[in-house]
Scaffold this active site. Structure first.
Site, PDB file in Angstrom:
ATOM      1  N   GLY A 259       7.385  -2.085  12.446  1.00 51.58           N
ATOM      2  CA  GLY A 259       7.775  -2.483  11.085  1.00 51.58           C
ATOM      3  C   GLY A 259       9.263  -2.764  11.061  1.00 51.58           C
ATOM      4  O   GLY A 259      10.045  -2.071  11.699  1.00 51.58           O
TER       5      GLY A 259
ATOM      6  N   ARG B 133       3.704  -5.713  15.166  1.00 52.09           N
ATOM      7  CA  ARG B 133       3.096  -4.426  15.496  1.00 52.09           C
ATOM      8  C   ARG B 133       2.036  -4.692  16.551  1.00 52.09           C
ATOM      9  O   ARG B 133       1.010  -5.284  16.259  1.00 52.09           O
ATOM     10  CB  ARG B 133       2.399  -3.828  14.276  1.00 52.09           C
ATOM     11  CG  ARG B 133       3.331  -3.439  13.170  1.00 52.09           C
ATOM     12  CD  ARG B 133       2.508  -2.799  12.069  1.00 52.09           C
ATOM     13  NE  ARG B 133       3.324  -2.567  10.903  1.00 52.09           N
ATOM     14  CZ  ARG B 133       4.076  -1.468  10.727  1.00 52.09           C
ATOM     15  NH1 ARG B 133       4.105  -0.529  11.644  1.00 52.09           N
ATOM     16  NH2 ARG B 133       4.801  -1.321   9.637  1.00 52.09           N
TER      17      ARG B 133
ATOM     18  N   ILE C 110      12.167   3.681   9.110  1.00 52.76           N
ATOM     19  CA  ILE C 110      12.444   4.169   7.762  1.00 52.76           C
ATOM     20  C   ILE C 110      11.762   5.519   7.537  1.00 52.76           C
ATOM     21  O   ILE C 110      12.012   6.179   6.548  1.00 52.76           O
ATOM     22  CB  ILE C 110      11.974   3.181   6.674  1.00 52.76           C
ATOM     23  CG1 ILE C 110      10.462   3.007   6.687  1.00 52.76           C
ATOM     24  CG2 ILE C 110      12.652   1.835   6.809  1.00 52.76           C
ATOM     25  CD1 ILE C 110       9.929   2.385   5.395  1.00 52.76           C
ATOM     26  N   ASP C 111      10.891   5.905   8.486  1.00 55.67           N
ATOM     27  CA  ASP C 111      10.121   7.137   8.282  1.00 55.67           C
ATOM     28  C   ASP C 111      10.893   8.389   8.711  1.00 55.67           C
ATOM     29  O   ASP C 111      10.546   9.494   8.315  1.00 55.67           O
ATOM     30  CB  ASP C 111       8.807   7.071   9.063  1.00 55.67           C
ATOM     31  CG  ASP C 111       7.957   5.875   8.669  1.00 55.67           C
ATOM     32  OD1 ASP C 111       8.111   5.396   7.540  1.00 55.67           O
ATOM     33  OD2 ASP C 111       7.144   5.425   9.499  1.00 55.67           O
TER      34      ASP C 111
ATOM     35  N   GLY D  40       6.188   6.197   4.505  1.00 60.22           N
ATOM     36  CA  GLY D  40       6.477   7.303   5.402  1.00 60.22           C
ATOM     37  C   GLY D  40       5.354   7.635   6.368  1.00 60.22           C
ATOM     38  O   GLY D  40       5.453   8.593   7.119  1.00 60.22           O
TER      39      GLY D  40
ATOM     40  N   MET E  14       9.039  -3.267  -0.357  1.00 63.26           N
ATOM     41  CA  MET E  14      10.433  -3.295  -0.809  1.00 63.26           C
ATOM     42  C   MET E  14      11.266  -2.253  -0.050  1.00 63.26           C
ATOM     43  O   MET E  14      12.464  -2.439   0.142  1.00 63.26           O
ATOM     44  CB  MET E  14      10.521  -2.976  -2.297  1.00 63.26           C
ATOM     45  CG  MET E  14      10.028  -4.073  -3.210  1.00 63.26           C
ATOM     46  SD  MET E  14      10.050  -3.555  -4.940  1.00 63.26           S
ATOM     47  CE  MET E  14      11.828  -3.337  -5.180  1.00 63.26           C
TER      48      MET E  14
ATOM     49  N   ARG F  55      11.337  -1.474   2.997  1.00 66.64           N
ATOM     50  CA  ARG F  55      11.840  -1.915   4.306  1.00 66.64           C
ATOM     51  C   ARG F  55      12.911  -2.973   4.151  1.00 66.64           C
ATOM     52  O   ARG F  55      13.487  -3.410   5.131  1.00 66.64           O
ATOM     53  CB  ARG F  55      10.733  -2.572   5.119  1.00 66.64           C
ATOM     54  CG  ARG F  55       9.500  -1.767   5.304  1.00 66.64           C
ATOM     55  CD  ARG F  55       8.606  -2.399   6.352  1.00 66.64           C
ATOM     56  NE  ARG F  55       7.602  -1.444   6.740  1.00 66.64           N
ATOM     57  CZ  ARG F  55       7.846  -0.411   7.552  1.00 66.64           C
ATOM     58  NH1 ARG F  55       9.033  -0.243   8.095  1.00 66.64           N
ATOM     59  NH2 ARG F  55       6.889   0.446   7.842  1.00 66.64           N
TER      60      ARG F  55
END
Lengths: 361, 361, 361, 361
Positions: free
Chosen positions: D11, D74, D135-136, D179, D284, D286
């Site tokens: 991602g 991915r 982002i996780d 997440g 949004m 990301r």
């Protein structure tokens, strides 16, 4: 009923209100029969007995709000300590207020200077808990303080804005940033904003080295250079002077230039013949809305300060190190400064991507 | 094949790229066998034949980007018009480039000064279409220009940031904003940011009136005052001078103070004994990301400029009035200035909510 | 002493607080012996006598704050008008409150639905002044209302965020935006965000036309398509149905899909075999901080509403047309809708830069 | 000449471009005779030999830009590892590309899944250096990764926007955040945004406990509740099921609700009779512009990855722990997940300020 005093002291910063909210919410929730006394305008409120009893609803809606609902003031340590100053023994006045109100303890949200006063009060027998706040990130004992990253965001945005203009026009731009005697804010904003030259108090600059960096960019057909400069940046000539001579020189320069960046700008213009534009975001860096990051840190530190108060952990500062909460003795913190190490990894990493620190031979 | 020349001239502003994109997209879509020539750095590229052939993909990703991908320059009208200046007849050079490239027409994205040059070229027989851009909002003939509202956003944000600090500390703060000789940007940002005093070029100020406003606030226990001041603000004493005397005075002041706000700040400090802090966001106001509003306006004007080019509507400027597209003759626009009317409704509305313009008796 | 009632009604929007502040500041400043009564939660407060006396300090710090300090509610016109509904004659209840409090007049900050109720109250003999607010921009009689441009900013930001992901991954993305039965918000955000397809209630779409636009992009090696879709967008099949059939169909769809975008998404997936991602920013569009633009408009309209109240200009709505203040009769406003004209210039300009409205043959 | 391959996988996230820039700038600066090969769309470019030779100017202007200029994809680990899948032995294809291009090493910017593939390639004998992005914030081995704090900022902004509406109207709002299987993003955004209830995958929730929290707020006359919910949040009933049963249940729910928040929303509506509104910011999170913080981290990690490449430190991931750079073996990182510890200090601090995690008795 237990009464907890709280105040915010020193320069304001983003998330001070969030930290007040965190402290109060946790005190009201974890304690029993809690009363919170909010002192107005920092230590001044404690000295002059200006305060109000705060209710839970007073701490509502504070997460996003800049500034501090309690007001703040800069009351210099020197002034506080001197019993003769103003004909008022301020330490005694503070102790009197504290005792007459029968405070369980006093929670001080403040930076470097303020925590020196906190330590003094602790030495005088008051129960004090410190919460670190500063946009300068110069507080010893905590990896992070709230305010810093929000200020970096504002400062970076200033560089970003200049960047688009600089790239369209071609010129030298200096953006002067805050930080007192340390360079953290300028270093981070310079890295984030893609500054070409970064001038820090910890790395005395050589004007010829800066000029060389500008010329090297021109040689690569890059017709603009952005210099991120800390307000406390210092030339190698000035660094060679005694503290007293430095102070006098600063005074003299201040008369000539409202901000040090104008002085360096003039020097660069003289050496290069190129037009130099100066931007001084100034107090904007303390203001505006806090970042999510700072709100989390402020809430965490506030929550922990309340827990310290309730378990009687006095004379210490709530801190976060390696992501975890620790409490450190006030005596260890007071008067120390966390500076940028010129040999550290982050400086090396910055040099590797081509940033000049104005001291390359 | 039809060749369309395009250039961006004058100070850069937000959404210039969006306007380039809009023009190009519409030209490629509506025209047949279209070629776009992008001149580098404003009229300078037209004079010195610095240009490139632009493809559709060159205009991709431009909606959000600040600055201008073509570069820009300020080439003063006086310099352009004077055939002797630099020993180079610039008008002739531009005409030569235009003809040798066999341009169908020339599209000029520029502000006040640049459109004077556009008009000159039109008078010289070139086919010119103007697209209005300026953060100053001083262009006659169009209600709105892109750049203005983005600049207002940056300027307002500066006041917002100062606001939280001011409210926490209590002091007088001056925020000096752009706008050349007109006050639109300062008026809007002052209203949006909640400034207490707004100083505009169109309303000469009286320093005593400003001091009175500060004192009135103190009397209401409001211990800070925020002054939004246009860079072109003028005292009533200065307004009484001849243009020549004004110019000399400005020169003299410029030597003393890098920015006029420092001068007014010093005067207020002297009169009130209060500390005054100055913030000059400067070029930040031209930079950063364009607002949605400006991107819409820029796209609309670009789209219409392309349509004008294709239907041969030359010697005119694309404009938006009352939300609708109109085209106005370049001759009507050139050299005129849209200023703030001191008797207008917006000034009256601002006074009604308690804003001082520094000229109240 | 003169008492002025004020309330905010309908969906909340950005700058409602700024408009309250503007109205109150001007009333206190221009009037003599003024008292302001703030009703809680819109007309509900007027019906049930829930209100508080507001002081000047209650209107401090409101310029930047989202939401409304008075609270709001949606009380449907149908419900208000029906004396039997709930067994409570609401119009009578409002009149009683108004009279018992001895109000000079009632100032209503509201959108389309709320101003219908304002008009009803005016017809019933109350002195009413309306201030237009709506993120939908569908209020007849005013070129602009506060809330709209802030909502466009949030919606555009949503498209911007999706844009970077879309460009990196390659897929079809639908961003569903607000606006009830009108397309202004989606049209502006779509233009500003660079959407490839824009679906509006005013231009019924053909799913095959959308698919064609996606395929045309693929043919140009653009592997993602962004569709900005108004919540009220309608297919040509649905547009052909009677109002009653439409209502039933909507109900049925609502059971299947929590938001209409999921339905269109499924249809596109089926036709193209491509994965479609849906984003519904929803109530985010009403929230967050107001833009500078909206703060100026809100302050201006509030200031004028106060002036209208003081000069007894009742039964009218404060409006801004062509940048200037006008007041329009409530009877002219109530029940009318300002929609996007499919033949207007802005649609033509958008098509020229390559945007599909889903109805191209 | 030495050739360095680089790709971005998984991602996309904010600051990926900044990390590419940092890596490239440092490689070109510190290395001699360096060539950089950029693979298109993650491992897919390595498999299918889609790449381009990158020049220094390709990495200009990337600090502020969202997304990734190289594109990403991915490509599931399961698919990569299986030589039969698609009839193409992907590992062999990657090794072939690597060898034919004579790469000095391959630098992989990726998250959890991608670094499993990096580790596989390292085991197969390729020289790989990993740069953590997600982002996780679930990557084991690094305290921080870029992308996380920018995503927290977007998610917090979503809650902020909802907050003003919620406070004005009074309702239950659910904001569903990203997440995957970990709760970091939701925990931070929930804390920063002042959510009343936070639901994390690591703390299974009890619907009755959530309802109790809503009612407790009502009892305090707070008529709205904001629930920040991780997309991977899980009920205690579901947590009691086997992995297989969980998977089936998820599939079933997905058919009914496009996003899990709609399911919880329906359950709360049923239990309380109160209207529940759902917002799903989705992709949004990301997107948009990276925070200053992330740009610093990305630049630092990129700079260090280049240094690792030049000193031959292969099979490792660049990481930052306690503010300092460390490199960790890929084998230690691959397949591990950094989750939120339900007993950790941050959870305790959050509970202290009154946040419910939906599992209180």
């Amino acid at each position: 009923m237990k009464r907890y005093g709280i105040l915010t002291s020193g320069g304001d910063c983003q998330s001070l209100n969030a930290a007040l909210r965190g402290t109060a919410k946790a005190l009201f929730r974890l304690g029993t029969d809690v009363e919170i006394i909010g002192f107005r305008n920092g230590f001044r409120g404690l000295i002059h007995r200006e305060y109000e009893i705060m209710r839970p609803e007073n701490f509502s809606g504070l997460l996003t709000r800049g500034g501090t609902i309690l007001g703040t003031s800069r009351t210099p340590f020197k002034q506080i300590r001197d019993p003769e100053e103003d004909g008022l023994d301020k330490v005694r006045a503070m102790k009197d207020t504290y005792r007459e109100l029968g405070l369980e303890c006093l929670i001080v949200l403040g930076g470097n200077g303020s925590q020196k006063t906190s330590n003094l009060l602790a030495q005088e027998g008051l129960r004090v808990i410190a919460v670190p706040k500063t946009i300068d990130n110069d507080l010893w004992g905590s990896d992070i303080t709230f305010g810093f990253h929000s200020a970096v965001e504002v400062a970076t945005n200033a560089i970003d804005c200049i960047h688009t203009t600089a790239a369209s026009h071609g010129r030298v731009f200096i953006v002067e940033l805050m930080g007192h005697k340390v360079g953290w804010l300028t270093l981070y904003a310079g890295l984030a904003g893609g500054a070409d030259v970064i001038l820090l108090p910890e790395i005395p600059y050589d004007i010829d080295s800066i000029v060389k960096a500008i010329r090297a960019r021109e040689a690569q057909r890059k017709h603009f250079t952005i210099i991120a400069m800390a307000e406390g940046a210092i030339s190698k000539e000035m660094a060679a002077l005694s503290k007293k001579e430095q102070k006098e020189l600063r005074k003299k320069m201040k008369k000539k230039y409202p901000s040090p960046a104008y002085g360096i700008g003039a020097a660069i213009e003289e050496k290069t013949g190129q037009e130099v534009r100066v931007t001084v975001p100034g107090h904007m860096q303390r203001g505006g809305h806090p970042t999510a990051y700072d709100r989390v840190i402020a809430t965490r530190l506030g929550s922990e300060a309340a827990a310290m108060a309730l378990r009687g952990e006095f004379g210490r500062m709530a801190a976060i190190t390696g992501g975890k909460f620790v409490s450190v003795p006030l005596g260890d913190v007071a008067g120390k400064l966390k500076t940028v190490d010129p040999e550290s990894e982050i400086i090396r990493e910055a040099r590797a991507v081509g940033i000049s620190f104005g001291n390359e031979p």
